[in-house]
Scaffold this motif. Structure first.
Motif, PDB file in Angstrom:
ATOM      1  N   GLU A   1       0.822  -1.213   0.000  1.00 13.19           N
ATOM      2  CA  GLU A   1       0.000   0.000   0.000  1.00 13.19           C
ATOM      3  C   GLU A   1       0.858   1.267   0.000  1.00 13.19           C
ATOM      4  N   ASP A   2       2.012   1.196   0.646  1.00 16.47           N
ATOM      5  CA  ASP A   2       2.871   2.385   0.771  1.00 16.47           C
ATOM      6  C   ASP A   2       3.786   2.607  -0.432  1.00 16.47           C
ATOM      7  N   VAL A   3       3.840   1.642  -1.315  1.00 22.05           N
ATOM      8  CA  VAL A   3       4.699   1.777  -2.506  1.00 22.05           C
ATOM      9  C   VAL A   3       3.843   2.341  -3.637  1.00 22.05           C
ATOM     10  N   SER A   4       3.944   3.632  -3.850  1.00 26.99           N
ATOM     11  CA  SER A   4       3.162   4.304  -4.895  1.00 26.99           C
ATOM     12  C   SER A   4       3.961   4.395  -6.187  1.00 26.99           C
ATOM     13  N   LEU A   5       3.266   4.620  -7.284  1.00 26.91           N
ATOM     14  CA  LEU A   5       3.950   4.776  -8.569  1.00 26.91           C
ATOM     15  C   LEU A   5       4.866   5.995  -8.583  1.00 26.91           C
ATOM     16  N   PRO A   6       4.448   7.153  -8.020  1.00 29.71           N
ATOM     17  CA  PRO A   6       5.383   8.290  -7.969  1.00 29.71           C
ATOM     18  C   PRO A   6       6.642   7.974  -7.170  1.00 29.71           C
ATOM     19  N   LEU A   7       6.496   7.191  -6.078  1.00 29.33           N
ATOM     20  CA  LEU A   7       7.668   6.815  -5.287  1.00 29.33           C
ATOM     21  C   LEU A   7       8.606   5.927  -6.096  1.00 29.33           C
ATOM     22  N   VAL A   8       8.039   4.987  -6.837  1.00 26.12           N
ATOM     23  CA  VAL A   8       8.860   4.104  -7.682  1.00 26.12           C
ATOM     24  C   VAL A   8       9.607   4.937  -8.722  1.00 26.12           C
ATOM     25  N   ALA A   9       8.886   5.862  -9.359  1.00 22.80           N
ATOM     26  CA  ALA A   9       9.511   6.704 -10.381  1.00 22.80           C
ATOM     27  C   ALA A   9      10.639   7.544  -9.789  1.00 22.80           C
ATOM     28  N   GLU A  10      10.392   8.090  -8.612  1.00 26.91           N
ATOM     29  CA  GLU A  10      11.414   8.920  -7.961  1.00 26.91           C
ATOM     30  C   GLU A  10      12.661   8.114  -7.631  1.00 26.91           C
ATOM     31  N   ARG A  11      12.462   6.947  -7.016  1.00 23.48           N
ATOM     32  CA  ARG A  11      13.601   6.099  -6.641  1.00 23.48           C
ATOM     33  C   ARG A  11      14.336   5.555  -7.868  1.00 23.48           C
ATOM     34  N   ALA A  12      13.585   5.292  -8.937  1.00 23.37           N
ATOM     35  CA  ALA A  12      14.206   4.757 -10.157  1.00 23.37           C
ATOM     36  C   ALA A  12      14.860   5.859 -10.981  1.00 23.37           C
ATOM     37  N   GLY A  13      14.535   7.110 -10.663  1.00 23.32           N
ATOM     38  CA  GLY A  13      15.114   8.224 -11.401  1.00 23.32           C
ATOM     39  C   GLY A  13      14.549   8.362 -12.801  1.00 23.32           C
ATOM     40  N   VAL A  14      13.240   8.109 -12.929  1.00 22.98           N
ATOM     41  CA  VAL A  14      12.602   8.239 -14.242  1.00 22.98           C
ATOM     42  C   VAL A  14      11.452   9.236 -14.145  1.00 22.98           C
ATOM     43  N   LYS A  15      11.073   9.802 -15.273  1.00 25.92           N
ATOM     44  CA  LYS A  15       9.947  10.723 -15.312  1.00 25.92           C
ATOM     45  C   LYS A  15       8.641   9.950 -15.141  1.00 25.92           C
ATOM     46  N   LEU A  16       7.638  10.633 -14.625  1.00 26.31           N
ATOM     47  CA  LEU A  16       6.336   9.995 -14.470  1.00 26.31           C
ATOM     48  C   LEU A  16       5.763   9.550 -15.809  1.00 26.31           C
ATOM     49  N   SER A  17       6.073  10.303 -16.866  1.00 24.96           N
ATOM     50  CA  SER A  17       5.584   9.916 -18.194  1.00 24.96           C
ATOM     51  C   SER A  17       6.203   8.582 -18.618  1.00 24.96           C
ATOM     52  N   ASP A  18       7.470   8.382 -18.274  1.00 21.42           N
ATOM     53  CA  ASP A  18       8.118   7.101 -18.581  1.00 21.42           C
ATOM     54  C   ASP A  18       7.547   5.989 -17.709  1.00 21.42           C
ATOM     55  N   MET A  19       7.250   6.339 -16.458  1.00 23.07           N
ATOM     56  CA  MET A  19       6.625   5.370 -15.553  1.00 23.07           C
ATOM     57  C   MET A  19       5.299   4.909 -16.133  1.00 23.07           C
ATOM     58  N   ARG A  20       4.526   5.875 -16.620  1.00 23.17           N
ATOM     59  CA  ARG A  20       3.215   5.572 -17.203  1.00 23.17           C
ATOM     60  C   ARG A  20       3.350   4.703 -18.448  1.00 23.17           C
TER      61      ARG A  20
ATOM     62  N   TYR B   1       4.762   1.033 -17.051  1.00 22.32           N
ATOM     63  CA  TYR B   1       3.812   0.279 -16.212  1.00 22.32           C
ATOM     64  C   TYR B   1       2.698   1.219 -15.773  1.00 22.32           C
ATOM     65  N   ALA B   2       1.495   0.969 -16.234  1.00 19.61           N
ATOM     66  CA  ALA B   2       0.372   1.874 -15.969  1.00 19.61           C
ATOM     67  C   ALA B   2      -0.220   1.698 -14.571  1.00 19.61           C
ATOM     68  N   SER B   3       0.183   0.654 -13.864  1.00 18.43           N
ATOM     69  CA  SER B   3      -0.361   0.396 -12.532  1.00 18.43           C
ATOM     70  C   SER B   3       0.600  -0.485 -11.749  1.00 18.43           C
ATOM     71  N   LYS B   4       0.368  -0.554 -10.440  1.00 17.31           N
ATOM     72  CA  LYS B   4       1.176  -1.453  -9.613  1.00 17.31           C
ATOM     73  C   LYS B   4       0.894  -2.911  -9.985  1.00 17.31           C
ATOM     74  N   LEU B   5      -0.350  -3.193 -10.372  1.00 25.52           N
ATOM     75  CA  LEU B   5      -0.676  -4.559 -10.783  1.00 25.52           C
ATOM     76  C   LEU B   5       0.133  -4.957 -12.015  1.00 25.52           C
ATOM     77  N   ALA B   6       0.379  -4.004 -12.911  1.00 24.25           N
ATOM     78  CA  ALA B   6       1.205  -4.282 -14.092  1.00 24.25           C
ATOM     79  C   ALA B   6       2.629  -4.632 -13.670  1.00 24.25           C
ATOM     80  N   LEU B   7       3.106  -3.996 -12.610  1.00 19.74           N
ATOM     81  CA  LEU B   7       4.439  -4.326 -12.087  1.00 19.74           C
ATOM     82  C   LEU B   7       4.455  -5.727 -11.478  1.00 19.74           C
ATOM     83  N   VAL B   8       3.404  -6.065 -10.762  1.00 22.51           N
ATOM     84  CA  VAL B   8       3.313  -7.409 -10.186  1.00 22.51           C
ATOM     85  C   VAL B   8       3.245  -8.455 -11.304  1.00 22.51           C
ATOM     86  N   ALA B   9       2.503  -8.142 -12.367  1.00 19.75           N
ATOM     87  CA  ALA B   9       2.407  -9.059 -13.512  1.00 19.75           C
ATOM     88  C   ALA B   9       3.773  -9.250 -14.161  1.00 19.75           C
ATOM     89  N   ALA B  10       4.547  -8.165 -14.255  1.00 16.79           N
ATOM     90  CA  ALA B  10       5.887  -8.253 -14.831  1.00 16.79           C
ATOM     91  C   ALA B  10       6.795  -9.114 -13.961  1.00 16.79           C
TER      92      ALA B  10
END
Length: 229
Positions: free
Chosen positions: A24-43, A46-55
Motif C-alpha cells: 500500500e505504501d509503494v506508490s507509482l510516484p515513489l517508484v519513479a522517484e527512486r528509479a530516477g525516471v519521469k512519471l511519463s516514462d513510468m506511465r 507500467y500503468a499500474s502497480k498490478l502491471a508491475l506485479v504481472a511483470a
C-alpha cells in the motif's frame, strides 16, 4: 519510448521498495522517484502497480522455464511438477521479502487477492506446461486454479521457514500435490461421465432428427392425413 533497460530498472526498484515497505505504501510516484525516471516514462512502462506485479510474475515464469530440467522428462508427472514448483520457489528466493509484502497485501484486500490470483493462475498454466502436463480448455483452467491455491499455501510455509534445506516447504508441497492427484482422479472421472453424457445426448438428438425427417416425408403422417381420416 521506454527501453527494456529502463523497464527492468523500474521493476527492480519496485521490488526493492516492497522489501522495505508495504504494498500500500509503494506508490507509482515513489517508484519513479527512486528509479530516477519521469512519471511519463513510468506511465509508459507500467500503468499500474498490478502491471508491475504481472511483470514480476512473468520474470519468475521465464526463470523457471529457462531452468527446466529435461532429464526429468521420463519421470512421473507428479515428480516433474514437484521439481518445477521447487524451481519456482528457488527463483523467488532473492525476492522473498517482496513476496511477503505481496502475500500480506492479498490477505488484507480481497479485491487485490482476486487480481493476484488471476496472475497466479496464468503462471501455473505455464508451470504445468513446463512439467509436460498437457491440458486444455476448462480442465486446464480448473487445474491451474487449484494449483494456484495449493502453491499459495506452500509459499506461506516457505515465507516462515529459515532452514535452507526447506524441509517444511517440501513436505507441504508433497501434501498439496497429493491432494492435487486426488483431485485429478476425480476430475478424470467427471470428465469421463461428461463425455458419456455428451455422447448420449448427441445420439438422442440424432435419432430425434432422423425421426422428424422420416415423419416429414411420410404421406400418411398425422400432419398430412386426409381430412376424413
Amino acid at each position: 519510448m521506454v527501453t527494456a533497460k529502463t523497464k527492468q530498472k523500474i521493476l527492480k526498484t519496485f521490488l526493492d521498495l516492497l522489501s522495505e515497505h508495504s504494498y500500500e505504501d509503494v506508490s507509482l510516484p515513489l517508484v519513479a522517484e527512486r528509479a530516477g525516471v519521469k512519471l511519463s516514462d513510468m506511465r509508459s512502462a507500467y500503468a499500474s502497480k498490478l502491471a508491475l506485479v504481472a511483470a514480476f510474475a512473468e520474470q519468475i515464469d521465464t526463470a523457471v522455464l529457462d531452468e527446466r530440467d529435461e532429464d526429468m522428462e521420463d519421470q512421473p508427472p507428479r515428480d516433474r511438477l514437484f521439481d518445477v514448483l521447487m524451481t519456482r520457489i528457488d527463483a523467488l528466493a532473492d525476492r522473498k521479502e517482496a513476496v511477503r509484502a505481496l502475500h500480506r497485501a492479498a490477505r488484507q484486500d480481497p479485491a487485490l487477492a482476486l487480481d493476484f490470483n488471476r496472475l497466479e493462475v496464468r503462471s501455473q498454466k505455464w508451470m504445468l506446461i513446463a512439467a509436460g502436463i498437457d491440458l486444455s480448455g476448462m480442465k486446464a483452467s480448473l487445474v491451474a486454479q487449484g494449483l494456484a491455491i495449493a502453491f499459495a499455501r506452500v509459499v506461506d510455509v516457505w515465507l516462515d521457514e529459515t532452514d535452507e534445506g526447506m524441509p517444511r516447504t517440501m513436505a507441504r508441497l508433497d501434501k498439496e500435490l497429493d491432494r492435487g492427484s486426488s483431485f485429478m482422479r476425480q476430475l478424470g472421472t467427471l470428465d469421463s461421465v461428461a463425455k458419456g453424457l455428451r455422447s448420449f445426448f448427441r445420439k438422442a438428438s440424432d435419432k430425434r432428427r432422423s425421426r422428424d425427417v422420416n415423419s416429414e416425408g411420410d404421406p400418411h403422417s398425422p400432419e398430412e392425413a386426409p381430412a376424413g381420416a
